[in-house]
Design a protein around this motif. Structure first.
Motif, PDB file in Angstrom:
ATOM      1  N   MET A  90       0.854  -1.183   0.000  1.00 34.25           N
ATOM      2  CA  MET A  90       0.000   0.000   0.000  1.00 34.25           C
ATOM      3  C   MET A  90       0.882   1.222   0.000  1.00 34.25           C
ATOM      4  N   THR A  91       0.489   2.214  -0.743  1.00 30.20           N
ATOM      5  CA  THR A  91       1.240   3.456  -0.785  1.00 30.20           C
ATOM      6  C   THR A  91       0.354   4.599  -0.352  1.00 30.20           C
ATOM      7  N   GLN A 104      -7.931   0.837   0.549  1.00 27.16           N
ATOM      8  CA  GLN A 104      -8.304   0.845   1.959  1.00 27.16           C
ATOM      9  C   GLN A 104      -9.355  -0.219   2.235  1.00 27.16           C
ATOM     10  N   ARG A 105     -10.330  -0.375   1.344  1.00 25.05           N
ATOM     11  CA  ARG A 105     -11.373  -1.389   1.530  1.00 25.05           C
ATOM     12  C   ARG A 105     -10.768  -2.780   1.486  1.00 25.05           C
ATOM     13  N   ASP A 127     -10.710  -5.450   4.473  1.00 26.92           N
ATOM     14  CA  ASP A 127     -11.218  -6.813   4.290  1.00 26.92           C
ATOM     15  C   ASP A 127     -10.162  -7.854   4.658  1.00 26.92           C
ATOM     16  N   ALA A 128      -8.921  -7.586   4.250  1.00 24.99           N
ATOM     17  CA  ALA A 128      -7.840  -8.524   4.567  1.00 24.99           C
ATOM     18  C   ALA A 128      -7.653  -8.630   6.077  1.00 24.99           C
ATOM     19  N   LEU A 129      -7.632  -7.498   6.777  1.00 27.73           N
ATOM     20  CA  LEU A 129      -7.447  -7.528   8.225  1.00 27.73           C
ATOM     21  C   LEU A 129      -8.667  -8.101   8.939  1.00 27.73           C
ATOM     22  N   HIS A 151      -1.099   7.784  21.764  1.00 25.90           N
ATOM     23  CA  HIS A 151      -0.171   7.810  20.632  1.00 25.90           C
ATOM     24  C   HIS A 151      -0.927   7.895  19.318  1.00 25.90           C
ATOM     25  N   PRO A 152      -0.841   9.032  18.613  1.00 24.58           N
ATOM     26  CA  PRO A 152      -1.435   9.095  17.272  1.00 24.58           C
ATOM     27  C   PRO A 152      -0.715   8.095  16.368  1.00 24.58           C
ATOM     28  N   ALA A 153      -1.492   7.367  15.570  1.00 24.09           N
ATOM     29  CA  ALA A 153      -0.934   6.394  14.631  1.00 24.09           C
ATOM     30  C   ALA A 153      -1.818   6.396  13.391  1.00 24.09           C
ATOM     31  N   GLY A 154      -1.401   7.111  12.364  1.00 28.21           N
ATOM     32  CA  GLY A 154      -2.208   7.215  11.155  1.00 28.21           C
ATOM     33  C   GLY A 154      -3.525   7.883  11.462  1.00 28.21           C
ATOM     34  N   ASP A 155      -4.624   7.237  11.093  1.00 28.96           N
ATOM     35  CA  ASP A 155      -5.945   7.828  11.317  1.00 28.96           C
ATOM     36  C   ASP A 155      -6.576   7.395  12.641  1.00 28.96           C
ATOM     37  N   HIS A 156      -5.801   6.792  13.518  1.00 24.01           N
ATOM     38  CA  HIS A 156      -6.266   6.357  14.836  1.00 24.01           C
ATOM     39  C   HIS A 156      -5.343   6.910  15.925  1.00 24.01           C
TER      40      HIS A 156
END
Length: 190
Positions: free
Chosen positions: A5-6, A16-17, A21-23, A131-136
């Protein structure tokens, strides 16, 4: 097949979808993260929960930065986690934004934090770091109190609620599985 993913906007929603789905193939329990802030009880369904440390006892909940609960947890400084039992699917749906009009949800309280009655496990934690991590944001909490009872958990896998099904294990049975580079023979443990 591997896929990298980039960052960037081209094709991002599709990737992202697919990533989500994979996770989603990783089966998880279902929790309600709850707190009290400004005199109101707040709760949300979440499966981003894990233990971090036994000494000191630490847990973490991962909350989307865009979720209402994100700013509420920053202000409240404490949260509860209720690990739902198999029969609490309606509770999960209620806190996921599909209100339960058929009945009331019973809450109890520990250390001033609301928890869902009937859950298998209750954990109350004080936020010690965020801890901010990406969008979470990962809210690390030091455990103040916890309770546990036995029972079957509510499971979430591939976008659907599931149940554990006990099956007898035959210790004499062996199976072969062939991966990309190695062949493994699985047999009895011990």
């Amino acid at each position: 097949m591997s896929r990298r993913m980039t960052s960037g906007s081209s094709g991002a929603p599709t990737e992202q979808r697919r990533f989500r789905d994979a996770l989603g193939t990783f089966a998880t329990g279902v929790t309600i993260v709850s707190t009290r802030c400004d005199g109101l009880v707040h709760g949300m369904t979440a499966n981003g929960f894990m233990s971090v440390s036994l000494e000191p006892a630490l847990v973490v909940v991962s909350i989307a930065s865009s979720a209402r609960m994100h700013d509420i947890l920053l202000r409240a400084g404490r949260y509860g986690v209720s690990v739902l039992a198999r029969e609490q699917e309606a509770v999960s749906r209620h806190f996921a934004g599909r209100p339960n009009d058929d009945g009331e949800i019973t809450l109890l309280e520990s250390q001033g934090v609301p928890l869902v009655a009937g859950a298998l496990t209750h954990v109350v934690a004080a936020v010690v770091d965020a801890h901010p991590a990406g969008d979470h944001t990962m809210f690390i909490g030091e455990v103040l109190d916890f309770t546990h009872r036995s029972g079957e958990p509510l499971i979430f896998h591939s976008g659907a609620y599931r149940r554990l099904i006990a099956s007898p294990v035959d210790p004499t049975r062996t199976e072969e599985w062939s991966g990309d580079l190695h062949t493994w023979r699985l047999g009895p443990v011990g």
